[in-house]
Scaffold this motif. Structure first.
Motif, PDB file in Angstrom:
ATOM      1  N   GLY A  25       5.890   2.907   1.793  1.00 35.22           N
ATOM      2  CA  GLY A  25       5.850   1.450   1.812  1.00 35.22           C
ATOM      3  C   GLY A  25       4.441   0.903   1.808  1.00 35.22           C
ATOM      4  O   GLY A  25       3.456   1.638   1.865  1.00 35.22           O
ATOM      5  N   ALA A  26       4.370  -0.435   1.727  1.00 39.33           N
ATOM      6  CA  ALA A  26       3.084  -1.141   1.769  1.00 39.33           C
ATOM      7  C   ALA A  26       3.061  -1.924   3.071  1.00 39.33           C
ATOM      8  O   ALA A  26       3.816  -2.869   3.249  1.00 39.33           O
ATOM      9  N   LEU A  27       2.208  -1.496   3.998  1.00 34.75           N
ATOM     10  CA  LEU A  27       2.267  -2.003   5.373  1.00 34.75           C
ATOM     11  C   LEU A  27       1.077  -2.895   5.717  1.00 34.75           C
ATOM     12  O   LEU A  27      -0.070  -2.544   5.461  1.00 34.75           O
ATOM     13  N   SER A  28       1.363  -4.028   6.325  1.00 33.73           N
ATOM     14  CA  SER A  28       0.320  -4.826   6.961  1.00 33.73           C
ATOM     15  C   SER A  28       0.593  -4.843   8.459  1.00 33.73           C
ATOM     16  O   SER A  28       1.676  -5.248   8.891  1.00 33.73           O
ATOM     17  N   THR A  29      -0.365  -4.401   9.259  1.00 32.90           N
ATOM     18  CA  THR A  29      -0.258  -4.493  10.715  1.00 32.90           C
ATOM     19  C   THR A  29      -1.225  -5.575  11.188  1.00 32.90           C
ATOM     20  O   THR A  29      -2.072  -6.039  10.419  1.00 32.90           O
TER      21      THR A  29
END
Lengths: 247, 312
Positions: free
Chosen positions: B104-108
């Protein structure tokens, strides 16, 4: 025992952060780079384990040649060998894949990362490395005891602590508490001299990315502070209620 | 469908749990789709998530650790358009585990709802709050882990259809012990934080800080030097290498405001600094300030707040 300590090459905590003219990246001009503070606790923990029971410590960074002084500093502090994975750290998942490849080609009993780096504050790489390798993972780790082939770890959780145990190998996302601030070491002259001849291998890493940093901005500056005289504390309460609506 | 992982503790939701549903609802509204909540709370308790915008509420037994839960979610995302996770201690493990398993493409550390949906773009905190990054989640399932308190809870009715789900995900850790201080507000999600530094002169003087926190229903925190010398536990250390907070109100007592400390608190909506030194850097970062002796100002503040609380 073989320990891998993953190190991020991060701006010093006191650095003023500026971005390039097109706001696409950090402007490194005038910025002093250091071992990411979270990783420094992990490196020191590895040294403690080495001194107590013997270990070989490998430090690893994913980045360009400009990050090698940071790896040399880790060698000067006491790591035995270094690996630089020659890849642009575009995002956490790509970095984690590069680290995974290195770990698969070598046998480590313990992989220590800082829980986050103070540049991109992702808190992603350690969990991803553990997931790719199907290994036990403890995040926000503030205590670690190694007993033969197993470990007990203390972690910060919301509002308290948890204690876990697992078999090795494992991945740790560490922070202060793994060792104390006073335990951190500054490289001495002998360390700096021997670091020059310790092995620093360069390996190729993964490319690609799943996310793109589109732009960076600085937070908007606050307007001037409103000072309240020390004998009019009731005025502060009024402001917090009526003006800022904080209470 | 936007999928949201809704954390519960002993069948109790946290504030961040409802906020996660609100976040998912807001994203789903822009993307023109529904919200599916996944939780281990009982169906009876979980049904309240409809108030915050859940169209479908799936309950199941979840693993004990974030890694185990992340693996279960990976089996449940199907063809979802996105996943939302609150950035709690558990969520910080769930999100990257899920991203690794789904490519996936994750932004934290995300501080706002998506500013665009194709590709999904969000703002997130970087450089320890010294920078704001706009990130595009362009390759893979978009997964967003947001900072608790970033958007707040919003009520908006969802269809609230109850279902049950099944997914495997094993814990790789044996949990020996969990100790959570009862009756204390957890620091990362506190709406008000009362923090103190070396200006307090010694750990024996923290009584008034705790009292002030008590009056406000706030969490207590401290500066790095104070935790380093052992006056207060590390878990209270707020700053660049400690906990980063973004409460509605941050009150700093006897903290000079070193750049590393400010990095951890500058996302607070309102900052009050109380310090004897008018040149303390904290006054440059604060909204309100009192130049004065904490030992005189804080007891007065407690008294005034008690009177205020009694009248309001």
């Amino acid at each position: 025992m073989n320990i891998l300590v993953c190190i991020s090459h991060a701006p010093d905590t006191t650095a003023k952060i500026n971005f390039t003219a097109d706001n696409s990246a950090l402007d490194p001009a005038g910025v002093q780079f250091v071992i990411n503070p979270y990783d420094e606790f992990g490196l020191t923990k590895a040294l403690h384990i080495k001194e107590a029971q013997g270990a070989t410590i490998t430090v690893l960074n994913v980045g360009g040649p400009e990050t090698e002084p940071t790896l040399r500093k880790a060698l000067a502090i006491g790591a035995d060998q270094a690996v630089r994975i020659n890849a642009t750290p575009t995002d956490a998942i790509t970095v984690a894949k590069s680290i995974k490849n290195h770990i698969q080609a070598n046998a480590y009993d313990l992989i220590i990362c800082g829980q986050e780096s103070i540049d991109y504050n992702g808190q992603q790489v350690p969990a991803m490395v553990a997931t790719f390798l199907d290994l036990p993972f403890v995040n926000a780790c503030v205590g670690l005891d190694i007993n033969g082939g197993s470990a007990t770890a203390k972690a910060e959780i919301d509002g308290g602590h948890a204690s876990y145990s697992c078999s090795l190998p494992m991945v740790v996302g560490g922070k202060k508490g793994l060792v104390e601030e006073k335990d951190l070491r500054i490289p001495n002259m002998r360390g700096i001299m021997t670091a020059r001849t310790k092995p620093l291998a360069v390996e190729e890493g993964e490319g690609g990315s799943h996310t793109v940093a589109v732009s960076f901005a600085k937070p908007t500056a606050k307007s001037a502070v409103k000072l309240v005289p020390a004998d009019q504390v009731n005025e502060l309460v009024r402001l917090l209620h009526e003006e800022s609506k904080s209470i | 469908m936007i999928i949201v992982f809704v954390e519960s503790w002993n069948n109790q939701f946290k504030k961040a749990s409802f906020e996660a549903v609100s976040y998912a609802r807001s994203w789903a509204n822009t993307a023109g789709c529904g919200v599916r909540a996944i939780t281990s709370a009982s169906a009876e308790n979980a049904s309240q998530l409809a108030q915050y915008g859940a169209d479908e509420i799936a309950t199941l037994e979840l693993a004990q650790t974030g890694a185990g839960i992340g693996a279960q979610l990976a089996g449940l995302v199907g063809d979802a358009q996105g996943v939302v996770v609150a950035g709690t201690a558990v969520g910080k493990i769930v999100a990257p585990t899920l991203a690794a398993l789904t490519s996936g493409a994750l932004s934290t550390n995300t501080t706002g709802t998506p500013t665009s949906t194709s590709p999904v773009m969000v703002e997130r905190g970087a450089f320890s709050s010294k920078g704001i990054e706009t990130i595009s989640l362009n390759n893979g399932l978009p997964i967003i882990s947001f900072v608790p308190n970033a958007i707040g809870i919003k009520e908006e009715a969802g269809a609230g259809t109850m279902t049950s789900a099944n997914a495997a995900g094993a814990d790789k850790l044996t949990t020996n012990e969990v100790s959570v201080a009862s009756g204390k507000v957890a620091l990362p999600e506190a709406e008000i934080v009362v923090s103190a530094g070396r200006g307090l002169k010694g750990p024996e003087n923290w009584g008034m800080i705790e009292e002030l926190a008590d009056v406000l229903g706030a969490a207590t925190a401290c500066s790095k030097p104070v935790s380093d010398i052992g006056w207060r536990p590390h878990s209270e250390h707020v700053g660049q290498t400690g906990i980063q907070v973004n409460p509605n109100l941050y009150i700093a007592v006897g903290i000079s405001g070193a750049i590393q400390h400010l990095a951890g608190v500058s996302a607070s909506k309102t900052i009050v600094a109380i310090n004897t030194d008018p040149e303390a850097p904290f006054f440059k970062a604060a909204d309100y300030g009192i130049v004065g002796d904490a030992f005189e100002v804080v007891p007065q503040l407690i008294e005034e707040l008690r009177a205020f609380k009694a009248a309001n």
